[in-house]
Design a protein around this motif. Sequence first.
Motif, PDB file in Angstrom:
ATOM      1  N   TYR A   1      31.827 -62.005   9.646  1.00 57.09           N
ATOM      2  CA  TYR A   1      31.388 -63.183  10.386  1.00 57.09           C
ATOM      3  C   TYR A   1      30.415 -64.062   9.606  1.00 57.09           C
ATOM      4  CZ  TYR A   1      33.538 -60.546  14.111  1.00 57.09           C
ATOM      5  OH  TYR A   1      34.444 -59.854  14.861  1.00 57.09           O
ATOM      6  N   PHE A   2      29.666 -63.469   8.713  1.00 56.16           N
ATOM      7  CA  PHE A   2      28.667 -64.215   7.943  1.00 56.16           C
ATOM      8  C   PHE A   2      28.809 -63.860   6.458  1.00 56.16           C
ATOM      9  CE2 PHE A   2      26.940 -62.748  12.055  1.00 56.16           C
ATOM     10  CZ  PHE A   2      26.876 -63.958  12.729  1.00 56.16           C
ATOM     11  N   PRO A   3      29.946 -64.180   5.858  1.00 57.68           N
ATOM     12  CA  PRO A   3      30.238 -63.715   4.494  1.00 57.68           C
ATOM     13  C   PRO A   3      29.264 -64.212   3.440  1.00 57.68           C
ATOM     14  CG  PRO A   3      31.855 -65.359   5.213  1.00 57.68           C
ATOM     15  CD  PRO A   3      31.062 -64.974   6.419  1.00 57.68           C
ATOM     16  N   LYS A   4      28.865 -65.469   3.500  1.00 55.60           N
ATOM     17  CA  LYS A   4      27.947 -65.994   2.487  1.00 55.60           C
ATOM     18  C   LYS A   4      26.565 -65.385   2.645  1.00 55.60           C
ATOM     19  CE  LYS A   4      26.837 -68.763  -0.924  1.00 55.60           C
ATOM     20  NZ  LYS A   4      25.398 -68.525  -1.042  1.00 55.60           N
TER      21      LYS A   4
ATOM     22  N   LEU B   1      28.822 -66.890  14.880  1.00 52.90           N
ATOM     23  CA  LEU B   1      28.539 -66.471  16.252  1.00 52.90           C
ATOM     24  C   LEU B   1      29.681 -66.863  17.193  1.00 52.90           C
ATOM     25  CD1 LEU B   1      24.720 -67.303  16.532  1.00 52.90           C
ATOM     26  CD2 LEU B   1      25.784 -65.034  16.345  1.00 52.90           C
ATOM     27  N   GLN B   2      30.286 -68.024  16.957  1.00 48.69           N
ATOM     28  CA  GLN B   2      31.426 -68.440  17.775  1.00 48.69           C
ATOM     29  C   GLN B   2      32.597 -67.479  17.600  1.00 48.69           C
ATOM     30  OE1 GLN B   2      32.195 -72.492  16.611  1.00 48.69           O
ATOM     31  NE2 GLN B   2      30.349 -73.292  17.596  1.00 48.69           N
ATOM     32  N   LYS B   3      32.873 -67.114  16.342  1.00 46.62           N
ATOM     33  CA  LYS B   3      33.961 -66.174  16.052  1.00 46.62           C
ATOM     34  C   LYS B   3      33.650 -64.800  16.647  1.00 46.62           C
ATOM     35  CE  LYS B   3      36.815 -64.532  12.182  1.00 46.62           C
ATOM     36  NZ  LYS B   3      36.805 -63.093  12.462  1.00 46.62           N
TER      37      LYS B   3
ATOM     38  N   LYS C   1      31.802 -64.151  19.279  1.00 56.54           N
ATOM     39  CA  LYS C   1      31.966 -64.224  20.733  1.00 56.54           C
ATOM     40  C   LYS C   1      33.436 -64.144  21.126  1.00 56.54           C
ATOM     41  CE  LYS C   1      30.592 -66.806  24.838  1.00 56.54           C
ATOM     42  NZ  LYS C   1      31.889 -66.533  25.492  1.00 56.54           N
ATOM     43  N   ARG C   2      34.295 -64.869  20.389  1.00 53.93           N
ATOM     44  CA  ARG C   2      35.734 -64.818  20.692  1.00 53.93           C
ATOM     45  C   ARG C   2      36.262 -63.398  20.536  1.00 53.93           C
ATOM     46  NH1 ARG C   2      35.895 -69.633  17.572  1.00 53.93           N
ATOM     47  NH2 ARG C   2      36.709 -68.434  15.799  1.00 53.93           N
ATOM     48  N   ASP C   3      35.823 -62.725  19.470  1.00 54.82           N
ATOM     49  CA  ASP C   3      36.321 -61.374  19.226  1.00 54.82           C
ATOM     50  C   ASP C   3      35.788 -60.382  20.255  1.00 54.82           C
ATOM     51  OD1 ASP C   3      37.765 -62.302  17.120  1.00 54.82           O
ATOM     52  OD2 ASP C   3      36.497 -61.449  15.553  1.00 54.82           O
ATOM     53  N   ILE C   4      34.571 -60.602  20.737  1.00 54.14           N
ATOM     54  CA  ILE C   4      34.036 -59.742  21.794  1.00 54.14           C
ATOM     55  C   ILE C   4      34.813 -59.985  23.082  1.00 54.14           C
ATOM     56  CG2 ILE C   4      32.046 -59.319  23.284  1.00 54.14           C
ATOM     57  CD1 ILE C   4      30.256 -59.850  20.844  1.00 54.14           C
ATOM     58  N   ASP C   5      35.063 -61.247  23.417  1.00 54.37           N
ATOM     59  CA  ASP C   5      35.775 -61.591  24.656  1.00 54.37           C
ATOM     60  C   ASP C   5      37.201 -61.050  24.664  1.00 54.37           C
ATOM     61  OD1 ASP C   5      33.526 -62.904  25.543  1.00 54.37           O
ATOM     62  OD2 ASP C   5      34.242 -64.914  24.999  1.00 54.37           O
ATOM     63  N   THR C   6      37.823 -60.961  23.487  1.00 57.48           N
ATOM     64  CA  THR C   6      39.212 -60.495  23.405  1.00 57.48           C
ATOM     65  C   THR C   6      39.319 -59.026  22.985  1.00 57.48           C
ATOM     66  OG1 THR C   6      39.382 -61.233  21.093  1.00 57.48           O
ATOM     67  CG2 THR C   6      40.016 -62.820  22.809  1.00 57.48           C
ATOM     68  N   ASN C   7      38.137 -58.378  22.853  1.00 58.48           N
ATOM     69  CA  ASN C   7      38.067 -56.966  22.410  1.00 58.48           C
ATOM     70  C   ASN C   7      38.543 -56.758  20.983  1.00 58.48           C
ATOM     71  OD1 ASN C   7      36.989 -55.870  24.822  1.00 58.48           O
ATOM     72  ND2 ASN C   7      39.023 -55.896  25.760  1.00 58.48           N
ATOM     73  N   GLN C   8      38.726 -57.841  20.229  1.00 57.65           N
ATOM     74  CA  GLN C   8      39.097 -57.736  18.819  1.00 57.65           C
ATOM     75  C   GLN C   8      37.951 -57.144  18.008  1.00 57.65           C
ATOM     76  OE1 GLN C   8      41.953 -58.137  17.418  1.00 57.65           O
ATOM     77  NE2 GLN C   8      41.335 -57.996  15.262  1.00 57.65           N
ATOM     78  N   ILE C   9      36.739 -57.229  18.521  1.00 53.14           N
ATOM     79  CA  ILE C   9      35.575 -56.716  17.806  1.00 53.14           C
ATOM     80  C   ILE C   9      35.712 -55.228  17.499  1.00 53.14           C
ATOM     81  CG2 ILE C   9      34.333 -56.300  19.972  1.00 53.14           C
ATOM     82  CD1 ILE C   9      32.824 -57.282  16.534  1.00 53.14           C
ATOM     83  N   ASN C  10      36.380 -54.487  18.378  1.00 57.73           N
ATOM     84  CA  ASN C  10      36.530 -53.045  18.154  1.00 57.73           C
ATOM     85  C   ASN C  10      37.355 -52.767  16.897  1.00 57.73           C
ATOM     86  OD1 ASN C  10      35.092 -52.399  20.521  1.00 57.73           O
ATOM     87  ND2 ASN C  10      36.936 -52.692  21.764  1.00 57.73           N
ATOM     88  N   ALA C  11      38.400 -53.569  16.695  1.00 55.79           N
ATOM     89  CA  ALA C  11      39.223 -53.408  15.495  1.00 55.79           C
ATOM     90  C   ALA C  11      38.433 -53.776  14.243  1.00 55.79           C
ATOM     91  CB  ALA C  11      40.480 -54.276  15.609  1.00 55.79           C
ATOM     92  N   ILE C  12      37.593 -54.801  14.343  1.00 52.65           N
ATOM     93  CA  ILE C  12      36.771 -55.215  13.205  1.00 52.65           C
ATOM     94  C   ILE C  12      35.773 -54.114  12.851  1.00 52.65           C
ATOM     95  CG2 ILE C  12      35.062 -56.871  12.390  1.00 52.65           C
ATOM     96  CD1 ILE C  12      37.861 -58.028  12.583  1.00 52.65           C
ATOM     97  N   ILE C  13      35.113 -53.565  13.859  1.00 52.69           N
ATOM     98  CA  ILE C  13      34.141 -52.497  13.614  1.00 52.69           C
ATOM     99  C   ILE C  13      34.824 -51.292  12.986  1.00 52.69           C
ATOM    100  CG2 ILE C  13      32.615 -50.837  14.750  1.00 52.69           C
ATOM    101  CD1 ILE C  13      31.849 -53.046  16.727  1.00 52.69           C
ATOM    102  N   ASN C  14      35.996 -50.920  13.496  1.00 56.96           N
ATOM    103  CA  ASN C  14      36.731 -49.775  12.946  1.00 56.96           C
ATOM    104  C   ASN C  14      37.163 -50.025  11.508  1.00 56.96           C
ATOM    105  OD1 ASN C  14      36.488 -48.336  15.332  1.00 56.96           O
ATOM    106  ND2 ASN C  14      38.447 -49.081  16.148  1.00 56.96           N
ATOM    107  N   LYS C  15      37.480 -51.271  11.210  1.00 56.94           N
ATOM    108  CA  LYS C  15      37.908 -51.648   9.861  1.00 56.94           C
ATOM    109  C   LYS C  15      36.823 -51.353   8.834  1.00 56.94           C
ATOM    110  CE  LYS C  15      38.745 -55.962   7.295  1.00 56.94           C
ATOM    111  NZ  LYS C  15      38.926 -57.430   7.432  1.00 56.94           N
ATOM    112  N   TYR C  16      35.568 -51.509   9.237  1.00 62.27           N
ATOM    113  CA  TYR C  16      34.454 -51.326   8.305  1.00 62.27           C
ATOM    114  C   TYR C  16      33.827 -49.927   8.384  1.00 62.27           C
ATOM    115  CZ  TYR C  16      34.380 -56.256   7.010  1.00 62.27           C
ATOM    116  OH  TYR C  16      34.704 -57.494   6.492  1.00 62.27           O
TER     117      TYR C  16
END
Length: 260
Positions: free
Chosen positions: A146-149, A227-229, A231-246
Motif C-alpha cells: 500500500y505504501f511502496p515508496k 489508505l484508499q486502497k 480501505k477497499r481491500d478491508i471492505d472486500t476482505n481482500q486484505i486477508n489474501a494480502i496479509i497471507n501473501k506476506y
Amino acid sequence: MNVKYDKIGKGYNQTRKADKYLTERLLFLLKPQPSKLYLDIGCGTGNYTNQFQQRGYSFIGIDPSETMLFKAKEKNNRIDWRIGTAENTQLNSDSIDGIIASLTIHHWKDINLAFRELFRVLKPNCKLVLFTSTQEQMQGYWLNEYFPKMLEDSINQMPKHEDILDALQSSGFKRNTSEKYFIKPDLEDKFLYCGKQNPQMYFNEAIRNGISSFSDLSNKTEIERGLQKLKRDIDTNQINAIINKYENDLGDYLFITAKK
C-alpha cells in the motif's frame, strides 16, 4: 534526526507508550542490577526509560531531540536526561554497566562509529541490547503493498542484519545473540508495523503521526492513495489474501544482544 523528532515529538506520547512485553524482554536480556548505572540511547520521550526507573534501575537517557527530552523531563525529572547521539554520548569511558537501544539504530548516521562509541562507554563484560528491525524483515511487511515508496525509503534507512553484526564485531563486541519478535495483538507501542494484525490502525492519524516513516519519509499523495486502497481491500476482505501473501518466519523485529 533531531529536526525530524522535534517535529513529531509533541504528539509522540499519545501512541508511543511503553509496551509491557517489550519492557520485560529488554530487562530480561539486559539483566540490570539496582546498584548500577545504565544507558538508554535514543530514548525519545523516555517511555521505556521511565519504566526501567520505576522498576528500580538507574538509567541515563540520551537523545538528540530537545523536544523529546522536554517531554521526558515533564514525565520524570528524577532521570538524568541528556542531549547527545549514539556517535557522541559525551560519557566517560568504561562508565556504563549496560545499554539499551530500542528502535533507534536506523536513525544513527554511522553505525560503525556509534558501536565504537557505545563500546567505549560500556564497562568490560557488560551488555548492549538492541531492539530493531532489519531490511530483510521489513521486506516482509504487507505495508509494502500500500505504501511502496515509503517502505522502500524506510528499508533503505534500515541496516541489514549482517551489517549490524559486522559493525558490532568490528567495534569489539562479542557473543552476539539474536531473538525474533513477532507483533502481538495487544502491542501498546504503536510503531511502524503495529497494525500487522489490525490494519484499521493505520486510519488513525495520531498513530501515523507517531511513526517516523509516515510523518517524515512519506508523501501525502501516496498515503491518501494507500489508505484508499487499504480501505477497499478491508471492505472486500481482500486484505486477508494480502496479509497471507506476506506471511514469513523472519520475525517482524529483532532483539540483538552483544557483550563487551
